[in-house]
Design a protein around this motif. Structure first.
Motif, short mmCIF file in Angstrom:
data_model
loop_
_atom_site.label_atom_id
_atom_site.label_comp_id
_atom_site.label_asym_id
_atom_site.label_seq_id
_atom_site.Cartn_x
_atom_site.Cartn_y
_atom_site.Cartn_z
N MET B 1 -16.66 50.35 16.54
CA MET B 1 -17.23 50.19 17.88
C MET B 1 -18.72 50.50 17.83
SD MET B 1 -16.28 52.16 21.42
CE MET B 1 -14.60 51.67 21.27
N ARG B 5 -21.37 49.43 22.91
CA ARG B 5 -20.08 49.18 23.55
C ARG B 5 -19.51 50.48 24.12
NH1 ARG B 5 -14.91 46.79 24.04
NH2 ARG B 5 -13.38 48.21 23.21
N ALA B 6 -19.63 51.55 23.35
CA ALA B 6 -19.14 52.84 23.82
C ALA B 6 -19.85 53.26 25.09
CB ALA B 6 -19.34 53.90 22.73
N LEU B 9 -18.75 51.21 28.06
CA LEU B 9 -17.43 51.58 28.58
C LEU B 9 -17.52 52.79 29.49
CD1 LEU B 9 -15.14 51.06 25.47
CD2 LEU B 9 -14.79 50.08 27.72
N VAL B 10 -18.24 53.82 29.02
CA VAL B 10 -18.38 55.03 29.83
C VAL B 10 -19.10 54.69 31.14
CG1 VAL B 10 -19.38 57.34 29.93
CG2 VAL B 10 -18.49 56.47 27.78
N ARG B 13 -16.89 52.83 33.60
CA ARG B 13 -15.93 53.69 34.28
C ARG B 13 -16.61 54.48 35.40
NH1 ARG B 13 -12.89 58.09 35.33
NH2 ARG B 13 -14.77 59.33 35.18
N GLU B 211 -12.00 66.37 25.58
CA GLU B 211 -11.63 66.42 24.16
C GLU B 211 -11.04 65.08 23.71
OE1 GLU B 211 -9.61 70.02 23.14
OE2 GLU B 211 -9.67 69.55 21.01
N VAL B 212 -10.29 64.44 24.61
CA VAL B 212 -9.75 63.12 24.28
C VAL B 212 -10.88 62.11 24.13
CG1 VAL B 212 -8.32 61.23 25.15
CG2 VAL B 212 -7.57 63.58 25.47
N LEU B 213 -11.86 62.21 25.02
CA LEU B 213 -12.98 61.27 24.97
C LEU B 213 -13.81 61.47 23.72
CD1 LEU B 213 -14.15 61.50 28.68
CD2 LEU B 213 -12.62 59.83 27.65
N LEU B 214 -14.07 62.74 23.40
CA LEU B 214 -14.93 63.02 22.25
C LEU B 214 -14.25 62.67 20.93
CD1 LEU B 214 -16.77 66.32 23.18
CD2 LEU B 214 -17.64 64.00 23.13
N ALA B 215 -12.91 62.55 20.97
CA ALA B 215 -12.22 62.13 19.76
C ALA B 215 -12.57 60.68 19.42
CB ALA B 215 -10.71 62.29 19.93
N ALA B 216 -12.99 59.90 20.43
CA ALA B 216 -13.35 58.51 20.18
C ALA B 216 -14.85 58.27 20.24
CB ALA B 216 -12.65 57.61 21.21
N PHE B 217 -15.55 59.01 21.10
CA PHE B 217 -16.99 58.80 21.28
C PHE B 217 -17.78 59.88 20.59
CE2 PHE B 217 -15.71 57.05 25.64
CZ PHE B 217 -15.76 55.75 25.20
N GLU B 218 -19.05 59.53 20.29
CA GLU B 218 -19.99 60.57 19.91
C GLU B 218 -20.45 61.22 21.22
OE1 GLU B 218 -20.66 61.40 16.88
OE2 GLU B 218 -19.62 59.72 15.91
N GLN B 221 -23.16 59.46 23.15
CA GLN B 221 -22.75 58.21 23.79
C GLN B 221 -22.12 58.50 25.15
OE1 GLN B 221 -20.08 56.84 20.78
NE2 GLN B 221 -21.67 55.87 19.56
#
Lengths: 296, 398
Positions: B1, B5-6, B9-10, B13, B211-218, B221
């Motif tokens: 990604m 794109r990241a 997405l944020v 939302r 924590e869920v978000l940071l697992a995918a995003f830097e 970002q």
């Protein structure tokens, strides 16, 4: 395959990880065990680059884990949480998209998972309107939405009722069976023994025991004898050379003996010819291995 | 990604969820109501007949006054606006009378108008009224002679305006309205949207979704997407408010705007973007340090104080756009977003100063984003008590 390679992390005076290493194979489930504060959460977070490690590396299929690798990972943190006011369908779709799915794919996956978890009719409800148990289900769906190749779950069974535990176990089993690598931490050792092929036991930031559960049991220097009989003197049993420990719960004696020791004195003492109603000779349970590993 | 794109997405939302939320819709409605109230209330509550006393010196004044009175009293209007002309022998005598508040203003030879101060509501309305009168007189004479450009007259200021309190105060009234109004909007917008960032970041931390978000995003970002998303909403609302305010001003004639002040407006938007970015980044970092909304006030106090200081320095700059304080604070990033557009509205800022100020601002935003990203990461996963800024900074790598 996920590989944690000599991870070290110090928070001030506390050494949270001390050259912690273990690996999780695809198609298998690994139970990550350890007393509170042993470093489980820190190790799991480091897979997602949520911890700046002092030393060591995390690799997936031999390559260092970066953002694009992490898109194929699913994570359920110990501290559960989603957006309370966001509708669950849209929420799951969003979480799918942040893992690289298109809007359409993510929307379809959200519907599929909510269907599977029996929440289809709640798709347009905000999370906060759901019961605690249903919120936990959505949380699980959030970790699964993108069909991850690796799942990392921090205490996934805590706070679940027996039905929730069953659903969770089945889903994790199915994920592993379909080729994903699954690692979860837990304090429920019996469940780990039931579900996992592999374990890693961490103590004070270090993996003190790890590998295939069956092999660990076989490699243990002890046997466990369980015997139920009318007579039996706990005092005398524990004084025998070959006996490590004896527990008596009112019905059964659970006797841990050294492998290769001379058991003849024990056998004579047990009076096997008498009224023995139960006798088993087995490898130690995971609980015993755990105690052995952590207590030393 | 990709990072873009990241971030998108944020951002998406934030825009979708926030624009649907009741709180946001209410805040938009309240802002627009406030603007409308400021513009239209004086008209609604203008239930008294209006009377002006104008000192006149020389010839050609009565035509302007008559035209102004005619314009102010269209047929069907119940309230009467009266302008009484008081003749004076000399300019000095008339100005003395104006200074002593015996008359509201002085009209000279139908060409120049003198009012007491740069601002002042009565003065502004009177000037506006007489300007319209003078324009109408010019058009009549033009139509009579059959020459010239009507448009020029319509968009010009036929009367030269002079203020007794400041010799170069031509157009000062309109400029100070633009400067002051713009400043208020800017200040409100920066703090309002900055605090949305703060609560957004704290919320994600409080309900642990981070924590869920940071697992995918830097982390950067996530912060950047949030700032851009809320900023986009803020910008739309800000531009909307400014446009409605300007259109309203033109419609109601509360203030006489000779031309649509498009430059001032662009300048406000530019400084909104810059000012918002800087404060948003600071608010974002602050939000990451606390786990509970109650603690948030403590960490933002220093940031809010800086904004308040910038606001008051800018108010000072309204009356004193070239003072040393105004010039110096143009180059200090946290105060620049408030001071620079005010000075621009008075055309009291050289181009080079504006350029340097913008450049410094951009540089600061870039540096602060990196620092804040680090504090953000360090603070986000520490739940419970408030995290010290140094601690957060140290526990994350740049």
């Amino acid at each position: 395959m996920l590989e944690l390679n000599r991870l070290s992390k110090r928070y001030g005076e506390v050494l949270a990880l001390d050259e912690c290493s273990f690996r999780v194979e695809r198609g298998r489930m690994l139970g990550f065990l350890g007393p509170n504060g042993a470093g489980k959460t820190t190790a799991m977070r480091s897979v997602f680059n949520l911890v700046s490690l002092d030393d060591g590396s995390v690799t997936w299929r031999g390559r260092p884990v970066g953002q694009s690798e992490r898109l194929h990972f699913g994570y359920m943190p110990e501290q559960r949480g989603l957006y309370p006011k966001m509708k669950i369908g849209r929420q799951l779709t969003y979480l799918g998209r942040i893992h690289g799915m298109t809007n359409t794919e993510a929307g379809a996956a959200a519907e599929r998972w909510l269907e599977e978890l029996g929440l289809s009719d709640r798709i347009a409800d905000p999370l906060e309107k759901l019961s605690h148990g249903n919120q936990q289900r959505v949380q699980l769906a959030a970790a699964l939405i993108h069909d991850p190749e690796l799942m990392v779950l921090d205490e996934p069974f805590s706070g679940l009722d027996p039905f929730g535990v069953e659903t969770m176990s089945e889903i994790l089993r199915a994920r592993a069976a379909s080729g994903a690598a699954v690692v979860f931490s837990s304090h429920q050792l019996d469940m780990v023994e039931d579900l996992c092929q592999d374990v890693a036991i961490i103590h004070q930031g270090r993996v003190v025991m790890g590998g295939e559960v069956r092999r660990l049991k076989m490699d243990s220097p002890y046997w466990v004898i369980e015997v139920e009989m009318r007579t039996g003197d706990t005092e005398r049993l524990s004084r025998l050379d070959s006996v490590v420990s004896v527990d008596f719960d009112g019905y059964r004696h659970r006797i841990v003996v050294r492998k290769g020791g001379d058991l003849s004195d024990l056998v004579s003492l047990l009076d096997l010819g008498g009224d023995v109603r139960h006798f088993t000779f087995s490898a130690p349970s995971l609980s015993e291995l755990f105690r052995e590993a952590v207590m030393g | 990604m990709t990072s873009w794109r990241a971030i998108r997405l944020v951002m998406g939302r934030e825009v979708r969820e926030r624009s649907r939320s009741g709180a946001f819709i209410v805040s938009v409605a309240i802002t627009l109501l406030l603007v409308a109230a400021v513009l239209f209330l004086p008209l609604i509550f203008a239930d008294d007949d209006v009377y002006y006393g104008v000192g006149v010196v020389g010839d050609g004044n009565q035509a302007v006054i008559d035209a102004a009175v005619a314009l102010a009293n269209p047929p069907g209007r119940e309230l009467r606006t009266t302008i009484e002309a008081v003749s004076f022998a000399s300019r000095e005598a008339a100005e003395r009378a104006a200074d002593a508040e015996e008359v509201d203003g002085v009209l000279m030879d139908g060409r120049e108008i003198v009012v007491r101060g740069a601002g002042g509501e009565a003065g502004g309305a009177l000037v506006s009224l007489l300007q319209r009168g003078a324009r109408s007189v010019q058009i009549e004479s033009l139509v009579a002679s059959g020459a010239g450009e009507v448009v020029d007259i319509l968009t010009s200021q036929p009367l030269e305006v002079r203020s007794l309190s400041g010799a170069d105060a031509e157009e000062n009234n309109e400029r100070s309205v633009i400067a002051f109004g713009g400043l208020m909007l800017l200040y409100m917008a920066v703090l309002l949207y900055g605090s949305l960032i703060l609560s957004g970041v704290t919320e994600e931390k409080t309900n642990r979704v981070v924590e869920v978000l940071l697992a995918a995003f830097e982390p950067w970002q996530l912060l950047a997407g949030k700032i851009l998303g809320i900023g986009l909403l803020g910008l739309c609302q800000f531009v909307g408010t400014v446009v409605i305010a300007l259109v309203g001003i033109n419609l109601t004639g509360v203030v006489d705007l000779p031309e649509f002040p498009i430059e001032s407006m662009l300048m406000l938007v530019l400084w909104f973007i810059l000012g918002y970015s800087l404060f948003a980044v600071m608010f974002g970092a602050a939000g990451a340090l606390v786990s509970r909304a109650e603690d948030a006030q403590t960490v933002v106090a220093p940031i809010s104080l800086v904004a308040v200081a910038g606001f008051f320095i800018a108010i000072q700059a309204v009356s004193n756009p070239t003072s040393t304080l105004s010039v110096v604070t143009t180059f200090i990033p946290p105060t620049a977003p408030f001071v620079a557009p005010v000075r621009f509205a008075f055309q009291a800022i050289p181009l080079w100063q504006m350029a340097v100020s913008v450049a410094l601002m951009v540089l600061t935003v870039v540096v602060m984003t990196r620092l804040a990203g680090r504090v953000y990461l360090g603070g986000l996963l520490r739940f419970g008590s408030r995290v010290g800024i140094r601690e957060a900074f140290r526990s994350a790598e740049l």
